[in-house]
Structures are given as structure tokens and as C-alpha cells.
Design an enzyme around this catalytic site. Structure first.
Site, short mmCIF file in Angstrom:
data_model
loop_
_atom_site.label_atom_id
_atom_site.label_comp_id
_atom_site.label_asym_id
_atom_site.label_seq_id
_atom_site.Cartn_x
_atom_site.Cartn_y
_atom_site.Cartn_z
N TYR A 56 0.84 -1.21 0.00
CA TYR A 56 0.00 0.00 0.00
C TYR A 56 0.88 1.26 0.00
O TYR A 56 0.66 2.18 -0.79
CB TYR A 56 -0.89 -0.05 1.24
CG TYR A 56 -1.90 1.05 1.37
CD1 TYR A 56 -3.08 1.04 0.62
CD2 TYR A 56 -1.72 2.10 2.27
CE1 TYR A 56 -4.04 2.05 0.76
CE2 TYR A 56 -2.66 3.11 2.42
CZ TYR A 56 -3.82 3.08 1.67
OH TYR A 56 -4.76 4.07 1.81
N ALA A 80 3.98 1.59 -0.97
CA ALA A 80 4.72 1.72 -2.24
C ALA A 80 3.79 2.27 -3.33
O ALA A 80 4.17 3.14 -4.11
CB ALA A 80 5.29 0.37 -2.65
N ILE A 115 -9.02 8.43 8.15
CA ILE A 115 -10.36 8.93 7.86
C ILE A 115 -11.36 7.81 8.16
O ILE A 115 -11.16 6.66 7.72
CB ILE A 115 -10.48 9.36 6.37
CG1 ILE A 115 -9.33 10.29 5.95
CG2 ILE A 115 -11.85 9.97 6.08
CD1 ILE A 115 -9.30 11.65 6.62
N1 LIG Z 1 -9.94 5.74 5.01
C1 LIG Z 1 -8.73 6.17 5.26
O1 LIG Z 1 -8.31 6.34 6.44
C2 LIG Z 1 -7.80 6.52 4.13
C3 LIG Z 1 -6.61 7.15 4.46
C4 LIG Z 1 -5.73 7.50 3.45
C5 LIG Z 1 -6.06 7.23 2.13
N2 LIG Z 1 -7.22 6.60 1.83
C6 LIG Z 1 -7.50 6.34 0.42
O2 LIG Z 1 -8.73 6.94 0.05
C7 LIG Z 1 -9.36 6.16 -0.97
C8 LIG Z 1 -10.78 5.80 -0.53
O3 LIG Z 1 -10.69 5.11 0.70
P1 LIG Z 1 -11.98 4.71 1.56
O4 LIG Z 1 -11.56 4.65 2.97
O5 LIG Z 1 -13.15 5.54 1.17
O6 LIG Z 1 -12.15 3.20 1.05
P2 LIG Z 1 -13.42 2.22 1.03
O7 LIG Z 1 -14.53 2.74 1.87
O8 LIG Z 1 -12.87 0.86 1.31
O9 LIG Z 1 -13.86 2.31 -0.52
C9 LIG Z 1 -12.98 1.88 -1.53
C10 LIG Z 1 -13.60 2.18 -2.87
O10 LIG Z 1 -12.71 1.71 -3.88
C11 LIG Z 1 -13.44 0.93 -4.82
N3 LIG Z 1 -12.60 -0.13 -5.38
C12 LIG Z 1 -11.88 -1.06 -4.69
N4 LIG Z 1 -11.27 -1.89 -5.54
C13 LIG Z 1 -11.62 -1.49 -6.80
C14 LIG Z 1 -11.31 -1.96 -8.10
N5 LIG Z 1 -10.51 -3.01 -8.30
N6 LIG Z 1 -11.86 -1.32 -9.16
C15 LIG Z 1 -12.67 -0.25 -8.97
N7 LIG Z 1 -13.01 0.24 -7.77
C16 LIG Z 1 -12.48 -0.38 -6.68
C17 LIG Z 1 -14.59 0.34 -4.03
O11 LIG Z 1 -15.64 0.01 -4.93
P3 LIG Z 1 -16.66 -1.23 -4.64
O12 LIG Z 1 -17.26 -0.94 -3.30
O13 LIG Z 1 -17.64 -1.17 -5.76
O14 LIG Z 1 -15.82 -2.46 -4.65
C18 LIG Z 1 -14.94 1.47 -3.06
O15 LIG Z 1 -15.85 2.36 -3.64
C19 LIG Z 1 -8.47 4.94 -1.17
O16 LIG Z 1 -7.61 5.17 -2.28
C20 LIG Z 1 -7.66 4.86 0.11
O17 LIG Z 1 -6.43 4.21 -0.08
C21 LIG Z 1 -8.11 6.23 2.80
#
Ligand SMILES: NC(=O)c1ccc[n+]([C@@H]2O[C@H](COP(=O)([O-])OP(=O)(O)OC[C@H]3O[C@@H](n4cnc5c(N)ncnc54)[C@H](OP(=O)(O)O)[C@@H]3O)[C@@H](O)[C@H]2O)c1
Length: 277
Positions: free
Chosen positions: A173, A175, A218
Site C-alpha cells: 500500500y 509503495a 479517515i
Molecule cells: N480511510 C482512510 O483512512 C484513508 C486514508 C488514506 C487514504 N485513503 C484512500 O482513500 C481512498 C478511498 O478510501 P476509503 O476509505 O473511502 O475506502 P473504502 O470505503 O474501502 O472504498 C474503496 C472504494 O474503492 C473501490 N474499489 C476497490 N477496488 C476497486 C477496483 N478493483 N476497481 C474499482 N473500484 C475499486 C470500491 O468500490 P466497490 O465498493 O464497488 O468495490 C470502493 O468504492 C483509497 O484510495 C484509500 O487508499 C483512505
């Protein structure tokens, strides 16, 4: 000499300076941070296309359409697995075909498959790289060609504080998320250079910008998987004293997406409550 970034949009008259008449595509746009970004862009007047992979997008898009209609905008959903380059190209083409243009691409979709380096399998490594880094590359590649042709565009890559700091159990992640910094800066340079070569660059134009946002901790389904004990240890290390809200990340994305943010490119924007400073 005019210093306004306000652009005439066919059929809509002069834009408000917000996102009226713009079309955005938010990957992973039906849940968590992506859903907040989609709502926030729609709230600024944009037509929003959301990408999803496994979730059902129906209810979310129905609500988003209702919200968008207040601005004479609309919404749509596009299924695709962004670890497939073909799906990336197809979904970008679908959005342009459906709405006639693409102004803002938000590469938000991401996954975690956490294990220590010692325990990490080839599959854990390649799957996370394919979704979190290669997906953003192939989506941006397809979107940028269209943006350069039109002379305007915004790309925002959702990275992570972990890309800046590293984290135990997240080599894949971290990387991928630091890889997004190099991708962002290179895309920003190439976009500016291609715009210049195309003769479409003007000093007061909207231009094409590419930026990265690095959320800290988040509260979403992604962090729901973190045990309570670990969560409270993590929040105790955040100066603001709590996890962030998806809407707090979305604010920065819609700020970067605005026409007037034309002079901000190739940068990494932290949204982390002071977690890393
Ligand atoms: N939450 C945190 O603390 C945090 C912190 C730093 C960065 N981030 C980044 O912010 C972004 C969103 O995070 P989140 O917490 O909102 O995540 P989340 O609630 O787990 O949602 C992830 C989203 O990515 C989609 N997704 C996953 N694999 C996919 C694929 N192969 N093709 C297309 N769509 C895909 C999912 O779609 P489906 O539901 O349809 O599978 C879902 O809508 C991510 O890039 C994460 O790394 C999050």
C-alpha cells in the site's frame, strides 16, 4: 486585460466560478471518501459519474441525481475493475460518451491487503499495486488525451499519509501510494507541456492540473477493519485528536477541481489533522 477564469460553457452561459457545466468521474465513488467527493462535486454544480467495482451503485446514483438536478446537472454510474487497463479505458470512454466531456478525474478507488513484508505474497503485492497505482495510471492516460484535446482538465489522485511515512504491514500500500507522487508530478509536467505544444495554453486559462491528496486516518469502511485498540492508539497520535471525516478530504478535492485553481499543480496536499508535519 481580463484576469477571470470564468469560462463560457455551451448551453449554460457563464459558469459561476464553481463547477457548473463540468463533468467529473470519481472512481470508488459510491462509498467512503469517494462518495463524499462525488456529493461535494455535485454540490458545486458538476455532473458526476461514479465508478464502482463490486458495490451496487443504484441507490447512491439515484440520490446523487436528485442532488445534481438542482444545478441542471446529472449523475451516472460506471462499473469496472480498475486493476484492468481495458476497464480503465472503457470506463473513461463511457463517461465521455454519456456526458460529452470529462473535466475532472478523481482517482480515489483503493484497497489494502495488509501483511508484514515477511508474510506478503506475490498476489498481495501485485493486486494492491494494480488497483492503487496502475489503475490511476491507465485512467489518467485515457483522460489526459481527452483533456489535452479540449485544453482544460483536472486530475486528483487520492494517495495516503502512509505513502509519505510508510507503515508496518503496508509495504504494498505504501509503495503504491508513494508511487502516486511520482505519477502526479510527471503527469502535471507532461500535461502542461502538451497543452503548450497544442497551442491551447493561455495565461489566464483554466489549464490542466494534476495534484495528489494524502488523507490521514479517515473514518470509512476501510478503517472499520482496524481494531478499536489500534484506532485509539492512532487517534492519540493525531494533534487534532480524532479521525478525519470523508467530507474533510472532499473539500480539498473540490478546491483543486475549481477553474480558479489553475496555478496549483504537481503538489501533494495533506489532510491529516496534523498527523505528519
Ligand atoms: N480511510 C482512510 O483512512 C484513508 C486514508 C488514506 C487514504 N485513503 C484512500 O482513500 C481512498 C478511498 O478510501 P476509503 O476509505 O473511502 O475506502 P473504502 O470505503 O474501502 O472504498 C474503496 C472504494 O474503492 C473501490 N474499489 C476497490 N477496488 C476497486 C477496483 N478493483 N476497481 C474499482 N473500484 C475499486 C470500491 O468500490 P466497490 O465498493 O464497488 O468495490 C470502493 O468504492 C483509497 O484510495 C484509500 O487508499 C483512505
Amino acid at each position: 486585460m481580463t484576469t477571470s477564469y470564468v469560462q463560457e460553457i455551451p448551453g449554460l452561459g457563464r459558469a459561476t466560478g464553481k463547477l457548473t457545466g463540468r463533468v467529473a468521474f470519481v472512481t470508488g465513488g459510491t462509498r467512503g471518501i469517494g462518495a463524499a467527493i462525488a456529493r461535494s462535486l455535485a454540490g458545486q454544480g458538476a455532473t458526476v459519474a461514479v465508478g464502482y467495482c463490486n458495490d451496487s451503485a443504484e441507490d447512491f446514483v439515484a440520490n446523487l441525481t436528485e442532488q445534481a438536478q438542482a444545478h441542471r446537472a446529472t449523475a451516472s454510474a460506471h462499473q469496472g475493475d480498475i486493476s484492468s487497463a481495458a476497464d480503465c479505458r472503457r470506463t473513461i470512454a463511457e463517461v465521455i460518451e454519456t456526458h460529452g466531456r470529462l473535466d475532472i478525474l478523481v482517482n480515489n478507488a483503493g484497497i489494502t491487503m495488509d501483511k508484514t513484508v515477511a508474510a506478503m505474497t506475490e498476489e498481495d503485492w501485485y493486486t494492491v499495486l494494480a488497483v492503487n497505482l496502475s489503475g490511476a495510471f491507465f485512467l489518467s492516460q485515457a483522460a489526459l488525451a481527452h483533456m489535452v484535446e479540449r485544453g482544460t482538465g483536472r486530475i486528483v489522485n487520492v494517495s495516503s499519509v502512509v505513502g509519505e511515512t510508510g507503515n508496518i504491514g503496508q509495504a504494498n500500500y505504501a509503495a503504491a501510494k508513494s508511487g502516486l507522487f511520482g505519477l502526479t508530478k510527471t503527469l502535471a509536467k507532461e500535461a502542461a507541456s502538451q497543452l503548450d505544444k497544442s497551442g491551447l495554453r493561455t495565461d489566464y486559462g483554466i489549464g490542466i492540473t494534476v495534484n495528489a491528496v494524502t488523507p490521514g486516518l479517515i473514518a470509512t469502511e476501510m478503517t472499520d477493519r482496524i481494531p478499536e485498540r489500534v484506532m485509539s492508539k492512532l487517534t492519540s497520535q493525531i494533534p487534532v485528536g480524532r479521525a478525519g471525516r470523508p467530507e474533510e478530504v472532499a473539500r480539498v478535492v473540490h478546491f483543486l477541481a475549481a477553474d480558479a485553481s489553475a496555478y496549483l499543480t504537481g503538489q501533494v496536499w495533506s489532510v491529516n489533522g496534523g498527523m505528519d508535519m
